[in-house]
Design an enzyme around this catalytic site. Structure first.
Site, mmCIF file in Angstrom:
data_model
loop_
_atom_site.group_PDB
_atom_site.id
_atom_site.type_symbol
_atom_site.label_atom_id
_atom_site.label_comp_id
_atom_site.label_asym_id
_atom_site.label_seq_id
_atom_site.Cartn_x
_atom_site.Cartn_y
_atom_site.Cartn_z
ATOM 1 N N GLU A 85 0.837 -1.213 0.000
ATOM 2 C CA GLU A 85 0.000 0.000 0.000
ATOM 3 C C GLU A 85 0.867 1.257 0.000
ATOM 4 O OE1 GLU A 85 -3.305 0.003 2.757
ATOM 5 O OE2 GLU A 85 -3.379 2.190 2.763
ATOM 6 N N LYS A 280 -7.576 -1.022 11.313
ATOM 7 C CA LYS A 280 -6.976 -1.455 10.042
ATOM 8 C C LYS A 280 -5.720 -0.625 9.767
ATOM 9 C CE LYS A 280 -6.375 -1.465 5.404
ATOM 10 N NZ LYS A 280 -5.417 -0.642 4.666
ATOM 11 N N ASP A 296 3.782 -14.940 11.351
ATOM 12 C CA ASP A 296 2.477 -15.372 10.852
ATOM 13 C C ASP A 296 1.466 -14.233 11.047
ATOM 14 O OD1 ASP A 296 -0.034 -16.499 10.557
ATOM 15 O OD2 ASP A 296 0.498 -18.376 11.551
ATOM 16 N N HIS A 393 -2.277 10.574 0.669
ATOM 17 C CA HIS A 393 -2.454 9.247 0.084
ATOM 18 C C HIS A 393 -2.333 9.305 -1.436
ATOM 19 C CE1 HIS A 393 -3.836 5.127 0.169
ATOM 20 N NE2 HIS A 393 -4.566 5.409 -0.890
HETATM 21 C C1 MEV Z 1 -5.859 3.133 5.048
HETATM 22 O O1 MEV Z 1 -5.102 1.997 4.684
HETATM 23 C C2 MEV Z 1 -5.888 3.282 6.544
HETATM 24 C C3 MEV Z 1 -6.760 4.416 7.078
HETATM 25 O O2 MEV Z 1 -8.094 4.289 6.569
HETATM 26 C C4 MEV Z 1 -6.758 4.281 8.578
HETATM 27 C C5 MEV Z 1 -7.712 5.209 9.302
HETATM 28 O O3 MEV Z 1 -8.728 5.606 8.730
HETATM 29 O O4 MEV Z 1 -7.414 5.489 10.472
HETATM 30 C C6 MEV Z 1 -6.243 5.744 6.635
#
Ligand code: MEV
Length: 438
Positions: A85, A280, A296, A393
């Site tokens: 990513e 995430k 793992d 991003h």
């Molecule tokens: C993207 O991989 C992760 C985010 O969505 C985490 C978040 O929203 O805190 C940017």
């Protein structure tokens, strides 16, 4: 119609590719070429990778990158990360730099106990089972001496075995709930071998236990397996600084930033839709280091998400506060990882990753991984509550868009310069590229 294939695993790699090509790839030479393109020219290295698993046709690459300047408990680390990513490594590096000038990351391993269970059905008198368990427990511990000898030399071994009555959940269901210390190894094979031996000894001792009736003499072992839920294998990572130091380049007011940041964390503490995305982002950092160090990631993911819902609701793993003018941001997570055994001394890149990390012990690796997760969450929240996530991003995603459009090196250079001062959008990039090409 496609028919099931028999004896597939016995075919050679070329035969497997030929079958796949004929059956699913419409005999596309291009797809076959791509599979071969990813073979390593070093045949020994290629064979090593093929032997990690079964039916290997090719290798699947992920970028292996480095996030430098992580100050962890006063020591500087460059953290290797395997991740596809865009923006994850840049975000980690930015957070490392930010906290490097504000005291760095403070981390502490709280405990390192792992768990495994023998799940069995016992139809009979619970009091008799308890008496039997008290008698058989020393036999269980002695019975695994052959398996635990080496682990004990390293300071690990079986810590305890408990009998647990779970009959309120499933009729006749009981467990041997076992605790282990596996030192620098993740310990999955060690734990599972001990558990299977416990089950054998338990069953044969039950057969000879005089107080048991015929049915009680035959407890039915359902399965013996480690648990990836490791709430007693915990690490805590933290950053803190005076609120006024949160200001970076006078780009925001530190007090309102701290307030917004804490509210964002609070939302993830109470709202599962947000908590999952929040966590995430944490896993972006954690998985990347777990993968780069040959651990793992499925086990780590399962354990961490279970921990995030330990109160019955899925919640944020991180927390934040301001007290007496000090901003504090922290996380506590379970992590069962190893720095010996498994892929760690087999996969050449994993060995390099561990060397970059100065050959950490498993607890040290837990600390580093937790820091990568906390840093990632800090970076994501900082963007979310200030500029929004897309600005950074999309900048990082620019190269993917350029590659999708088959941009040349010259075109990439031009457009990277152009988008230093313009907002990156997919259509904007395509448009600029078309203009350049005219
Ligand atoms: C993207 O991989 C992760 C985010 O969505 C985490 C978040 O929203 O805190 C940017």
């Amino acid at each position: 119609m496609i028919k099931p294939v028999t004896g597939f695993s016995k075919l050679s790699k070329e035969e497997k590719i030929a079958w796949l090509s004929k059956t699913y790839l419409k005999d596309s030479p291009l797809s076959e070429d791509i599979l071969r393109q990813y073979w390593n020219a070093d045949t020994r290295l290629q064979q090593l990778h093929e032997e990690f698993t079964e039916n290997t046709l090719s290798n699947f690459y992920l970028p292996f990158g480095i996030a430098p300047n992580f100050e962890i408990n006063g020591k500087l680390y460059a953290i290797p990360m395997a991740i596809e990513e865009s923006s994850v490594i840049a975000a980690a590096s930015k957070a490392a730099k930010f906290w490097g000038t504000r005291g760095g990351f403070k981390v502490q391993v709280l405990n390192t106990t792992k768990v495994g269970q023998v799940h069995f059905l016992f139809k009979g008198d619970t009091a008799k089972l308890q008496t039997f368990f008290r008698q058989v427990k020393p036999m269980l511990l002695e019975g695994v001496a052959g398996i635990t000898r080496n682990m004990e030399k390293r300071g690990g071994g079986v810590l305890d075995i408990e009998l647990r009555d779970k009959t309120s959940l499933v009729p006749h269901y009981h467990q041997l709930h076992c605790k282990f210390e596996t030192k620098d190894s993740m310990g999955a094979n060690f734990i599972n071998s001990c558990l299977e031996r416990f089950a054998e000894i338990f069953k044969s001792a039950a057969e000879g236990f005089e107080d048991f009736n015929e049915e009680e003499k035959h407890p039915e072992v359902i399965m013996s397996i480690l648990s990836n839920f490791v709430p007693e294998c915990l690490v805590r990572a933290e950053v803190s600084c005076p609120v006024e130091d949160l200001d970076e380049d006078n780009s925001y007011d530190p007090n309102s930033f701290a307030e917004k940041f804490i509210t964002a964390v609070r939302i993830a503490e109470v709202e599962p839709y947000r908590a999952v995305t929040h966590n995430k982002g944490i896993m972006n950092g954690i998985d990347a280091v777990v993968l780069a160090t040959g651990n793992d990631f499925r086990a780590v993911e399962a354990g961490i998400h279970a921990y995030a819902s330990r109160d019955g609701q899925y919640k944020s793993l991180t927390h934040a506060s301001v007290k007496d003018g000090i901003f504090k941001f922290w996380m506590e997570i379970p992590l069962a990882v190893g720095t010996v055994g498994g892929l760690t001394n087999l996969h050449p890149l994993v060995k390099v990753a561990l060397e970059i990390l100065q050959k950490p012990t498993a607890p040290q690796l837990m600390e580093i991984i937790a820091v990568a997760g906390l840093a990632q969450n800090f970076a994501a929240l900082r963007s979310l509550v200030t500029t929004g996530i897309q600005q950074g991003h999309m900048k990082m995603h620019l190269m993917n868009i350029l590659n999708q459009q088959n941009a040349t090196a010259g075109e990439k250079e031009e457009l990277i310069n152009y988008f230093k001062h313009h907002t990156v959008t997919h259509s904007g990039v395509v448009e600029q590229l078309e203009k350049l090409r005219q």
